[in-house]
Design an enzyme around this catalytic site. Structure first.
Site, short mmCIF file in Angstrom:
data_model
loop_
_atom_site.label_atom_id
_atom_site.label_comp_id
_atom_site.label_asym_id
_atom_site.label_seq_id
_atom_site.Cartn_x
_atom_site.Cartn_y
_atom_site.Cartn_z
N PRO A 1 0.84 -1.20 0.00
CA PRO A 1 0.00 0.00 0.00
C PRO A 1 0.87 1.25 0.00
O PRO A 1 1.77 1.38 0.82
CB PRO A 1 -0.79 -0.13 1.31
CG PRO A 1 0.08 -0.97 2.20
CD PRO A 1 0.80 -1.92 1.29
N ALA B 1 0.41 5.51 -0.33
CA ALA B 1 -0.51 6.65 -0.44
C ALA B 1 -0.26 7.40 -1.74
O ALA B 1 0.87 7.71 -2.09
CB ALA B 1 -0.32 7.57 0.76
N CYS C 1 3.95 3.37 8.23
CA CYS C 1 4.21 4.61 7.50
C CYS C 1 5.07 5.55 8.34
O CYS C 1 4.72 5.87 9.48
CB CYS C 1 2.90 5.30 7.14
SG CYS C 1 3.15 6.84 6.22
N ASN D 1 9.37 -7.00 3.28
CA ASN D 1 9.20 -5.77 2.50
C ASN D 1 10.44 -4.89 2.65
O ASN D 1 11.06 -4.87 3.70
CB ASN D 1 7.94 -5.04 3.00
CG ASN D 1 7.73 -3.68 2.37
OD1 ASN D 1 7.55 -2.69 3.08
ND2 ASN D 1 7.73 -3.60 1.06
N ASP E 1 13.14 -2.68 -0.39
CA ASP E 1 14.23 -2.75 -1.37
C ASP E 1 14.24 -4.03 -2.21
O ASP E 1 15.30 -4.47 -2.67
CB ASP E 1 15.59 -2.60 -0.68
CG ASP E 1 15.77 -1.24 -0.03
OD1 ASP E 1 14.91 -0.36 -0.24
OD2 ASP E 1 16.76 -1.05 0.70
N GLY F 1 6.86 -2.33 -3.18
CA GLY F 1 6.24 -1.02 -3.31
C GLY F 1 6.91 -0.16 -4.34
O GLY F 1 6.61 -0.23 -5.53
#
Length: 322
Positions: free
Chosen positions: A16, A18, A100, A200, A202, A224
């Site tokens: 996810p 933003a 975040c 998660n 790199d 991401g």
């Protein structure tokens, strides 16, 4: 990999982000090899649910794949309400944001700022899990800073509270996105809990994906920023993990088709005013490796009309081909 009763088609998940993982981007990543895509975070503040931006984030009718919706906040009851609201609007999995690092989010004691307060974390996790009948997952970081890495403690707490999968970014809150992600913490978490662990940070190539899976023992990977402008990275990684060989680079004409399809989808989804403005950053990502594109990007960023954006992109690729 399964999350609750949901079987993912593979173990590659879109993180996810933003302002990035809107419906057009999620659909594109799923088409090019992702096993699941998590939506951009929705605030637990009910005053924001009626905004046009929030309403667009809640459009899930007809969406392909498993619908995982991320929520962010610090008040347990508001988080529970946000989870219920999301499920009523089509969410099949609820993901809680405690990863975040952005100041805008952290100053409201949400995102990774919560890592300083395990008691509040426990209250939030229990409230959300008890509020909905769908699987609840958690995305977090290794800790507050390098001297305060408490991800193993948080992971055990999450499992005890009924969280059904945990995604861990290999940086602390203080690291933001600087330096390199580390995977020892993810490995330690995987060894400490029995629910699925998603690595998660790199994971930007098929070779890196294979290394992270093998080193950490993680059940899945979450990708991401490396997917920005390269949504087919999931296809590349899946092929490498399955066959041990790397795919050829996509032909320029296929990249053109993907980009034009994406930009058209953004125009259609957001409308003639907002669509072209949102398309600019995506086009910038697609063309970031094109040495000859810097002048074009400046020109493109000044175009406000959707048809003119398409015309400009067609012209750019015609010039590249010639």
């Amino acid at each position: 990999m399964k999350i609750g009763n949901y079987q993912l088609k593979n173990n590659l998940i879109v993180a996810p982000m933003a302002g990035v993982t809107d419906r057009p981007f999620r659909e594109l990543c799923l088409r090019y090899g992702a096993g699941m895509a998590v939506s951009e975070m929705m605030s637990a503040n009910p005053k924001l649910w009626k905004t046009s931006k929030s309403k667009q984030r809640m459009v899930h009718e007809g969406e392909s794949g498993i619908r995982s919706v991320q929520i962010a906040g610090s008040d347990p009851q508001l988080m529970a309400d946000a989870a219920q609201f999301s499920v009523e609007n089509g969410a099949q999995i609820i993901d809680i944001n405690m990863g975040c690092p952005a100041k805008k989010v952290n100053k409201k004691l949400a995102g990774s700022a919560l890592l300083q307060y395990p008691t509040i974390i426990e209250e939030i996790l229990k409230a959300v899990v008890n509020a909905v009948d769908v699987p609840v997952t958690l995305k977090t970081r290794t800790g507050w800073d390098t001297d305060n890495k408490n991800c193993v403690q948080i992971a055990k707490l999450a499992e005890d509270c009924g969280i059904q999968a945990l995604a861990l970014h290999g940086r602390t809150k203080a690291c933001m996105y600087k330096g390199e992600a580390e995977y020892d913490s993810i490995k330690a978490v995987k060894e400490a809990i029995s629910i699925p662990v998603i690595a998660n940070g790199d994971i930007d190539s098929p070779e890196k994906a294979k290394f992270v899976l093998e080193y950490t023992g993680a059940d899945a990977l979450m990708i991401g920023r490396p997917a920005q402008g390269r949504p087919w990275i999931f296809q590349e990684i899946h092929h490498y993990l399955e066959n041990g060989t790397t795919m050829d680079e996509l032909p320029t004409q296929e990249v053109k088709a993907i980009m034009l399809g994406h930009v058209n989808a953004l125009h259609e989804f957001y409308g003639e005013y907002l669509g072209p403005r949102i398309a600019r950053k995506h086009v910038g990502w697609y063309l970031k490796e094109h040495e000859q594109a810097s002048e074009f990007r400046r020109t493109f960023n000044a175009i406000d009309a959707a048809p003119l954006q398409i015309e400009a992109l067609e012209g750019y690729f015609d010039n590249v081909a010639s």
